[in-house]
Design an enzyme around this catalytic site. Structure first.
Site, PDB file in Angstrom:
ATOM      1  N   ASP A 204     -35.338  -6.618  29.366  1.00  0.00           N
ATOM      2  CA  ASP A 204     -36.101  -7.859  29.553  1.00  0.00           C
ATOM      3  C   ASP A 204     -35.552  -8.878  28.562  1.00  0.00           C
ATOM      4  O   ASP A 204     -34.554  -8.600  27.876  1.00  0.00           O
ATOM      5  CB  ASP A 204     -37.608  -7.605  29.360  1.00  0.00           C
ATOM      6  CG  ASP A 204     -38.450  -8.492  30.269  1.00  0.00           C
ATOM      7  OD1 ASP A 204     -38.342  -9.722  30.122  1.00  0.00           O
ATOM      8  OD2 ASP A 204     -39.180  -7.980  31.123  1.00  0.00           O
ATOM      9  N   HIS A 274     -35.826 -12.744  33.379  1.00  0.00           N
ATOM     10  CA  HIS A 274     -36.193 -11.766  32.336  1.00  0.00           C
ATOM     11  C   HIS A 274     -34.946 -11.111  31.743  1.00  0.00           C
ATOM     12  O   HIS A 274     -34.924  -9.899  31.534  1.00  0.00           O
ATOM     13  CB  HIS A 274     -37.105 -10.678  32.936  1.00  0.00           C
ATOM     14  CG  HIS A 274     -38.517 -11.139  33.149  1.00  0.00           C
ATOM     15  ND1 HIS A 274     -39.450 -11.182  32.141  1.00  0.00           N
ATOM     16  CD2 HIS A 274     -39.160 -11.573  34.262  1.00  0.00           C
ATOM     17  CE1 HIS A 274     -40.616 -11.618  32.619  1.00  0.00           C
ATOM     18  NE2 HIS A 274     -40.463 -11.876  33.909  1.00  0.00           N
ATOM     19  N   ASP A 338     -39.141 -10.415  39.316  1.00  0.00           N
ATOM     20  CA  ASP A 338     -40.399 -11.144  39.102  1.00  0.00           C
ATOM     21  C   ASP A 338     -40.137 -12.392  38.264  1.00  0.00           C
ATOM     22  O   ASP A 338     -39.169 -12.458  37.502  1.00  0.00           O
ATOM     23  CB  ASP A 338     -41.406 -10.244  38.369  1.00  0.00           C
ATOM     24  CG  ASP A 338     -40.839  -9.701  37.050  1.00  0.00           C
ATOM     25  OD1 ASP A 338     -39.628  -9.405  37.012  1.00  0.00           O
ATOM     26  OD2 ASP A 338     -41.587  -9.593  36.076  1.00  0.00           O
ATOM     27  N   GLU A 339     -41.004 -13.349  38.377  1.00  0.00           N
ATOM     28  CA  GLU A 339     -41.074 -14.493  37.455  1.00  0.00           C
ATOM     29  C   GLU A 339     -39.688 -15.036  37.088  1.00  0.00           C
ATOM     30  O   GLU A 339     -39.319 -15.082  35.921  1.00  0.00           O
ATOM     31  CB  GLU A 339     -41.809 -14.058  36.173  1.00  0.00           C
ATOM     32  CG  GLU A 339     -43.225 -13.598  36.448  1.00  0.00           C
ATOM     33  CD  GLU A 339     -43.904 -13.016  35.225  1.00  0.00           C
ATOM     34  OE1 GLU A 339     -45.109 -13.243  35.070  1.00  0.00           O
ATOM     35  OE2 GLU A 339     -43.249 -12.319  34.424  1.00  0.00           O
ATOM     36  N   TRP A 487     -47.404  -2.957  30.185  1.00  0.00           N
ATOM     37  CA  TRP A 487     -46.531  -3.944  29.535  1.00  0.00           C
ATOM     38  C   TRP A 487     -46.868  -3.954  28.051  1.00  0.00           C
ATOM     39  O   TRP A 487     -48.042  -3.874  27.684  1.00  0.00           O
ATOM     40  CB  TRP A 487     -46.746  -5.325  30.163  1.00  0.00           C
ATOM     41  CG  TRP A 487     -46.468  -5.324  31.626  1.00  0.00           C
ATOM     42  CD1 TRP A 487     -47.380  -5.230  32.640  1.00  0.00           C
ATOM     43  CD2 TRP A 487     -45.183  -5.363  32.257  1.00  0.00           C
ATOM     44  NE1 TRP A 487     -46.742  -5.229  33.854  1.00  0.00           N
ATOM     45  CE2 TRP A 487     -45.390  -5.311  33.649  1.00  0.00           C
ATOM     46  CE3 TRP A 487     -43.883  -5.443  31.781  1.00  0.00           C
ATOM     47  CZ2 TRP A 487     -44.349  -5.327  34.570  1.00  0.00           C
ATOM     48  CZ3 TRP A 487     -42.831  -5.462  32.693  1.00  0.00           C
ATOM     49  CH2 TRP A 487     -43.076  -5.416  34.068  1.00  0.00           C
ATOM     50  N   GLU A 489     -46.059  -6.192  25.358  1.00  0.00           N
ATOM     51  CA  GLU A 489     -45.910  -7.349  24.463  1.00  0.00           C
ATOM     52  C   GLU A 489     -46.739  -7.164  23.190  1.00  0.00           C
ATOM     53  O   GLU A 489     -46.317  -7.529  22.097  1.00  0.00           O
ATOM     54  CB  GLU A 489     -46.369  -8.642  25.157  1.00  0.00           C
ATOM     55  CG  GLU A 489     -45.391  -9.196  26.172  1.00  0.00           C
ATOM     56  CD  GLU A 489     -45.641  -8.686  27.573  1.00  0.00           C
ATOM     57  OE1 GLU A 489     -46.311  -7.638  27.708  1.00  0.00           O
ATOM     58  OE2 GLU A 489     -45.169  -9.328  28.535  1.00  0.00           O
TER      59      GLU A 489
HETATM   60  C1  ACM Z   1     -44.877  -8.508  36.300  1.00  0.00           C
HETATM   61  O1  ACM Z   1     -46.002  -8.238  35.877  1.00  0.00           O
HETATM   62  N1  ACM Z   1     -44.251  -9.602  35.840  1.00  0.00           N
HETATM   63  C2  ACM Z   1     -44.212  -7.678  37.274  1.00  0.00           C
END
Ligand code: ACM
Length: 548
Positions: A204, A274, A338-339, A487, A489
């Site tokens: 990422d 990412h 994604d994103e 996730w 973070e």
């Molecule tokens: C995600 O939660 N960005 C896949």
């Protein structure tokens, strides 16, 4: 006579009430506590006293069908239950493993009686899951220490088969890195709960965690950042040199560890968004904009995405994929998607020209066109190296024809995304942010860790999630499974990780395994509480909010 006076409708209601009372009564008497709940469990009132060393018989037909030796099956018994096993003839055996061709690939029948244990399955995975169920019949302390000798197991007859083929869990190791020991502890939990896909988010913006021999800067540069803590708006990095990565030897070791637990690993390299850790490592190949670049220390979505107008980005991705194929011997590779902001492409002449030449005005097509070149690269490989790609659902904003025979992992705007994917011909895996992102707070208690959410993703909320049925084709195969994601973070240590996963991973597993009609939170909660005894004995941190 009296019966005749009761109208048929009322009779039906009476019967139903009687049935409920009987079933309810049977449930109240249930002693065995298994997660995920099997399809059917009968207790027979017998008990089996586990001996110091256990005689095992594995039929030749089972060995042939499962493609394993008796010794391998015994090792599995040792690994799961901790038994000291030796081979004997069937008449003397206390554990008998036999073939039952009538049950599905991961299904099993398990019988425990006075004389011992019988397992019937059509393959290795079914036998493995029978052993995991058997383990849960022991007291929590025995389960944690895997020391069954002298313990007593209640007699049962169980038939079991999973609801979904894909029963996943995703761990993000880019934002924080946990290392081999903790990943194996997570894999142990997955195996306990009969979860079979470990989706490993290995790259990422904030760190690249996988050694790629042909691209050494990915780990000398991309694996390290200038802050352990990831910053929110207005915060400053802590300037601690932080990071880590897995060598290919370590990755192979983890793949073997997972395989012995019937878990396939699905590596994710998130591209072309990412990907600032990769861009910082190889700006000449990948960057859209002039640097300087460093591995990202923030949390927000990073606009700095790969350059999809240059062939060097595609060549980079091909080199990464080729090495992944050699390490992960399974059907899928996840390419993220994604994103992925298109802002840098929109202001760049080369990207605009490329889009014009593609005959499109949709900048998301640049993302999917990048994938199309990787799909083509894969298509040219020999059958043994073929992998199917998985993309997050945002990839459907571009041209779906670019995605080949991919599967779509749906996390946002779930109902619409599922229908969109299925109507375009893609199978889906459901990993809804709400409530299956189990990195979010699990209660409103003041002592919850500093992480995302308001405490709404409680054990009950996670448990009560019901996968939607796609409207588009209604084929059951369209939804291949469900998955929880973590996730990281905010999660920088194993204790916080385990605290947030447990007991919610158990709830996810029951959604993935147990038929919907057999699921009810009030029947799950006592079993989840029982799991807490195991967590305690095995030294796992876990959330207690649901039990108060
Ligand atoms: C995600 O939660 N960005 C896949």
């Amino acid at each position: 006579m009296i019966m005749k006076q009761i109208p048929t409708m009322r009779l039906r209601i009476l019967w139903l009430a009687l049935l409920c009372a009987v079933v309810g009564g049977m449930r109240a008497e249930r002693h065995v506590m298994i997660v995920p709940e099997p399809v059917s469990v009968e207790e027979n009132g017998e008990t089996f006293a586990w001996p110091d060393a256990v005689g095992v018989y594995v039929s030749a037909r089972f060995q042939q069908a499962a493609g394993v030796s008796a010794a391998h099956t015994q090792q599995m018994l040792n690994q799961v239950v901790g038994a000291d096993a030796y081979t004997v003839a069937k008449a003397q055996a206390q554990v008998v493993v036999e073939l039952d061709k009538t049950v599905a690939a991961e299904a099993y029948r398990l019988k425990v009686g006075r004389k011992g244990v019988e397992i019937k399955a059509s393959g290795l995975a079914g036998c493995y899951y029978a052993l995991q169920t058997l383990l849960q019949l022991f007291p929590a302390e025995v389960q944690a220490t895997r020391t069954p000798a002298g313990a007593t197991v209640p007699g049962v007859r169980i038939y079991d088969v999973p609801r979904y083929a894909w029963r996943g869990f995703m761990l993000d190791e880019s934002r924080h890195f946990f290392g081999v020991k903790e990943v194996k502890r997570v894999l142990d939990l997955m195996a306990r709960y009969k979860l079979n896909r470990f989706h490993w988010h290995l790259t990422d913006d904030q760190g690249w965690r996988i050694q790629i021999m042909r691209l050494p800067r990915l780990v000398t540069v991309g694996s390290w950042r200038n802050s352990k803590k990831l910053t929110r708006k207005g915060e400053q990095p802590d300037h601690t040199q932080y990071g880590g990565y897995y060598t290919q030897d370590q990755l192979r070791d983890i793949v073997a560890y997972a395989k012995a637990r019937c878990i396939e690993i699905v590596p994710e390299v998130d591209m072309p968004g990412h990907s600032q850790a990769a861009i910082a490592s190889y700006p000449d190949l990948l960057a859209c904009a002039p640097g300087p670049f460093e591995v990202y220390t923030g949390m927000a979505i990073n606009p700095n995405v790969m350059n999809t107008a240059r062939t060097t980005s595609v060549e980079f991705a091909k080199a990464v994929i080729d090495e992944l194929i050699g390490i992960f011997p399974y059907g899928y590779i996840h390419l993220g998607g994604d994103e992925c902001p298109t802002r840098f492409w929109e202001i760049d002449y080369e990207h605009r020209l490329k889009l014009f030449n593609m005959g499109s005005k949709n900048f998301h097509d640049l993302q999917t066109n990048f994938y199309a070149q990787l799909v083509e690269h894969m298509r040219r490989k020999p059958a043994s190296e073929q992998r199917r790609f998985i993309f997050w659902n945002e990839s459907l904003s571009g041209n779906p024809a670019h995605l080949g025979n991919a599967a779509i992992m749906v996390w946002t705007d779930v109902d619409n995304a599922v229908n969109d994917a299925v109507s375009k011909g893609f199978p889906v895996i459901l990993s809804p942010q709400i409530p299956f992102y189990i990195n979010r707070r699990q209660s409103t208690r003041a002592d919850e860790p500093d992480t995302q959410g308001q405490g709404n993703e409680t054990l009950e909320a996670v448990y009560n999630y019901q996968p939607p049925q796609p409207q588009a084709t209604q084929a059951a195969a369209d939804v291949i499974g469900v998955q929880a994601n973590c996730w990281t973070e905010f999660i920088d240590n194993p204790q916080t990780l385990e605290y947030l996963l447990l007991p919610r991973l158990a709830a996810v597993a029951e959604t993935a395994w147990t038929p919907q009609v057999a699921r009810a939170y009030d029947r799950f909660l006592p079993r989840a509480k029982h799991e807490a005894d195991f967590y305690q004995a095995a030294g796992y941190a876990f959330g207690r909010a649901a039990f108060e």
